[in-house]
Motif scaffolding. Structure first.
Motif, mmCIF file in Angstrom:
data_model
loop_
_atom_site.group_PDB
_atom_site.id
_atom_site.type_symbol
_atom_site.label_atom_id
_atom_site.label_comp_id
_atom_site.label_asym_id
_atom_site.label_seq_id
_atom_site.Cartn_x
_atom_site.Cartn_y
_atom_site.Cartn_z
ATOM 1 N N ASN A 88 -16.415 4.879 2.323
ATOM 2 C CA ASN A 88 -15.950 3.489 2.319
ATOM 3 C C ASN A 88 -14.706 3.278 1.453
ATOM 4 O OD1 ASN A 88 -16.163 0.696 3.032
ATOM 5 N ND2 ASN A 88 -16.953 0.316 0.982
ATOM 6 N N VAL A 89 -14.589 3.982 0.337
ATOM 7 C CA VAL A 89 -13.498 3.814 -0.614
ATOM 8 C C VAL A 89 -12.184 4.283 0.018
ATOM 9 C CG1 VAL A 89 -12.687 4.433 -2.915
ATOM 10 C CG2 VAL A 89 -15.141 4.195 -2.485
ATOM 11 N N ASN A 90 -11.106 3.514 -0.194
ATOM 12 C CA ASN A 90 -9.863 3.869 0.503
ATOM 13 C C ASN A 90 -9.088 5.014 -0.163
ATOM 14 O OD1 ASN A 90 -7.838 2.979 -1.287
ATOM 15 N ND2 ASN A 90 -7.618 1.020 -0.290
ATOM 16 N N TYR A 91 -8.127 5.506 0.566
ATOM 17 C CA TYR A 91 -7.354 6.694 0.189
ATOM 18 C C TYR A 91 -6.674 6.546 -1.173
ATOM 19 C CZ TYR A 91 -3.774 10.321 0.415
ATOM 20 O OH TYR A 91 -2.971 11.394 0.144
ATOM 21 N N ALA A 92 -6.005 5.433 -1.429
ATOM 22 C CA ALA A 92 -5.258 5.276 -2.681
ATOM 23 C C ALA A 92 -6.190 5.343 -3.889
ATOM 24 C CB ALA A 92 -4.470 3.962 -2.686
ATOM 25 N N TYR A 93 -7.327 4.697 -3.796
ATOM 26 C CA TYR A 93 -8.294 4.747 -4.903
ATOM 27 C C TYR A 93 -8.805 6.175 -5.094
ATOM 28 C CZ TYR A 93 -12.218 3.967 -7.945
ATOM 29 O OH TYR A 93 -13.081 4.045 -9.012
ATOM 30 N N ARG A 94 -9.133 6.832 -4.002
ATOM 31 C CA ARG A 94 -9.640 8.205 -4.077
ATOM 32 C C ARG A 94 -8.590 9.138 -4.679
ATOM 33 N NH1 ARG A 94 -10.431 8.147 1.778
ATOM 34 N NH2 ARG A 94 -9.851 10.346 1.651
ATOM 35 N N LEU A 95 -7.332 8.950 -4.285
ATOM 36 C CA LEU A 95 -6.254 9.772 -4.828
ATOM 37 C C LEU A 95 -6.111 9.533 -6.337
ATOM 38 C CD1 LEU A 95 -3.902 11.732 -4.601
ATOM 39 C CD2 LEU A 95 -2.474 9.813 -3.807
ATOM 40 N N MET A 113 -5.195 3.182 -13.647
ATOM 41 C CA MET A 113 -3.970 3.699 -13.048
ATOM 42 C C MET A 113 -3.460 2.751 -11.966
ATOM 43 S SD MET A 113 -3.525 7.468 -11.252
ATOM 44 C CE MET A 113 -4.492 8.246 -12.515
ATOM 45 N N LEU A 114 -4.336 2.313 -11.095
ATOM 46 C CA LEU A 114 -3.925 1.430 -9.998
ATOM 47 C C LEU A 114 -3.485 0.065 -10.499
ATOM 48 C CD1 LEU A 114 -6.611 2.494 -7.406
ATOM 49 C CD2 LEU A 114 -4.144 2.903 -7.243
ATOM 50 N N MET A 115 -4.168 -0.471 -11.508
ATOM 51 C CA MET A 115 -3.748 -1.764 -12.062
ATOM 52 C C MET A 115 -2.420 -1.652 -12.783
ATOM 53 S SD MET A 115 -7.048 -3.900 -13.322
ATOM 54 C CE MET A 115 -8.435 -4.194 -12.223
ATOM 55 N N SER A 116 -2.115 -0.490 -13.344
ATOM 56 C CA SER A 116 -0.822 -0.334 -14.015
ATOM 57 C C SER A 116 0.319 -0.234 -13.001
ATOM 58 C CB SER A 116 -0.836 0.886 -14.936
ATOM 59 O OG SER A 116 -0.847 2.080 -14.193
ATOM 60 N N ILE A 117 -0.002 0.182 -11.784
ATOM 61 C CA ILE A 117 1.006 0.247 -10.728
ATOM 62 C C ILE A 117 1.246 -1.127 -10.124
ATOM 63 C CG2 ILE A 117 1.486 1.135 -8.397
ATOM 64 C CD1 ILE A 117 -0.025 3.715 -9.269
ATOM 65 N N GLU A 118 0.159 -1.822 -9.821
ATOM 66 C CA GLU A 118 0.258 -3.163 -9.213
ATOM 67 C C GLU A 118 -0.900 -4.008 -9.713
ATOM 68 O OE1 GLU A 118 1.571 -6.357 -7.199
ATOM 69 O OE2 GLU A 118 2.666 -4.463 -7.317
ATOM 70 N N MET A 119 -0.576 -4.980 -10.567
ATOM 71 C CA MET A 119 -1.604 -5.850 -11.124
ATOM 72 C C MET A 119 -2.118 -6.780 -10.029
ATOM 73 S SD MET A 119 -3.285 -6.381 -13.811
ATOM 74 C CE MET A 119 -4.363 -7.617 -14.498
ATOM 75 N N PRO A 120 -3.422 -6.789 -9.795
ATOM 76 C CA PRO A 120 -3.977 -7.661 -8.751
ATOM 77 C C PRO A 120 -4.002 -9.122 -9.194
ATOM 78 C CG PRO A 120 -5.750 -6.554 -9.908
ATOM 79 C CD PRO A 120 -4.457 -5.992 -10.460
ATOM 80 N N TYR A 131 0.835 -1.200 0.000
ATOM 81 C CA TYR A 131 0.000 0.000 0.000
ATOM 82 C C TYR A 131 0.872 1.252 0.000
ATOM 83 C CZ TYR A 131 -3.986 2.983 0.991
ATOM 84 O OH TYR A 131 -4.958 3.933 0.910
ATOM 85 N N THR A 132 1.927 1.248 0.775
ATOM 86 C CA THR A 132 2.858 2.382 0.821
ATOM 87 C C THR A 132 3.500 2.597 -0.547
ATOM 88 O OG1 THR A 132 3.284 1.973 3.152
ATOM 89 C CG2 THR A 132 4.902 3.318 1.987
ATOM 90 N N GLN A 133 3.869 1.508 -1.216
ATOM 91 C CA GLN A 133 4.468 1.598 -2.551
ATOM 92 C C GLN A 133 3.468 2.161 -3.559
ATOM 93 O OE1 GLN A 133 7.645 1.302 -1.324
ATOM 94 N NE2 GLN A 133 7.959 0.694 -3.438
ATOM 95 N N ILE A 134 2.218 1.751 -3.459
ATOM 96 C CA ILE A 134 1.189 2.219 -4.384
ATOM 97 C C ILE A 134 0.954 3.712 -4.197
ATOM 98 C CG2 ILE A 134 -1.273 2.072 -4.954
ATOM 99 C CD1 ILE A 134 -0.967 -1.000 -4.248
ATOM 100 N N THR A 135 0.786 4.153 -2.962
ATOM 101 C CA THR A 135 0.558 5.589 -2.729
ATOM 102 C C THR A 135 1.793 6.399 -3.127
ATOM 103 O OG1 THR A 135 1.111 5.344 -0.375
ATOM 104 C CG2 THR A 135 -1.224 5.325 -0.954
ATOM 105 N N SER A 136 2.977 5.864 -2.910
ATOM 106 C CA SER A 136 4.204 6.550 -3.343
ATOM 107 C C SER A 136 4.248 6.679 -4.861
ATOM 108 C CB SER A 136 5.448 5.820 -2.844
ATOM 109 O OG SER A 136 5.533 5.898 -1.446
#
Length: 139
Positions: free
Chosen positions: A55-62, A101-108, A7-12
């Motif tokens: 409900n939606v977390n910080y990284a998604y909102r950002l 954007m989030l999937m390009s950072i870290e593929m689930p 999570y720290t890596q994703i937000t960074s």
């Protein structure tokens, strides 16, 4: 809030993306719980309310708010406020771009894990599935 290494890596990564595109992120911890995160298109700034009760977390909102500035129609509106229920126009586009954007950072490992991790609203499941399948097909 999730506080693991990933999570720290994703937000960074999101913060680095913002920095590389001259977008300022302000983490506000003195706002009321009902004040949504805000994207200010003309000043290229995102205000993230650390106390926002959603409900939606910080990284998604950002990622969502960054999407308004990086990929949105700048003529449509100058200010956007986060809504997990924004299903039309620029809001839907920002939701879809946040997912990408989030999937390009870290593929689930799978789409449902992604939705659970970021607490993505259920109504976006088809968009998550479609984006996941697009990313998997180019791997």
């Amino acid at each position: 809030m999730i506080k693991d290494y990933l999570y720290t890596q994703i937000t960074s990564s999101l913060e680095a993306l913002a920095f590389s595109h001259d977008v300022t992120i302000v983490d506000a911890d003195d706002l009321s719980v009902n004040v949504p995160d805000t994207a200010l298109v003309n000043t290229r700034a995102v205000i993230m309310n650390k106390k926002f009760d959603v409900n939606v977390n910080y990284a998604y909102r950002l990622a969502h708010e960054l999407s308004h500035i990086l990929y949105g129609d700048h003529e449509a509106q100058a200010v956007y406020q986060f809504s997990e229920y924004g299903k039309r126009g620029e809001e839907l586009l920002a939701h879809r771009n946040a997912i990408r954007m989030l999937m390009s950072i870290e593929m689930p490992s799978n789409p449902l894990t992604f939705m659970s991790y970021y607490r993505v609203p259920a109504w976006l499941e088809n968009d998550v599935m479609r984006t996941y399948n697009e990313f998997k097909s180019v791997e």
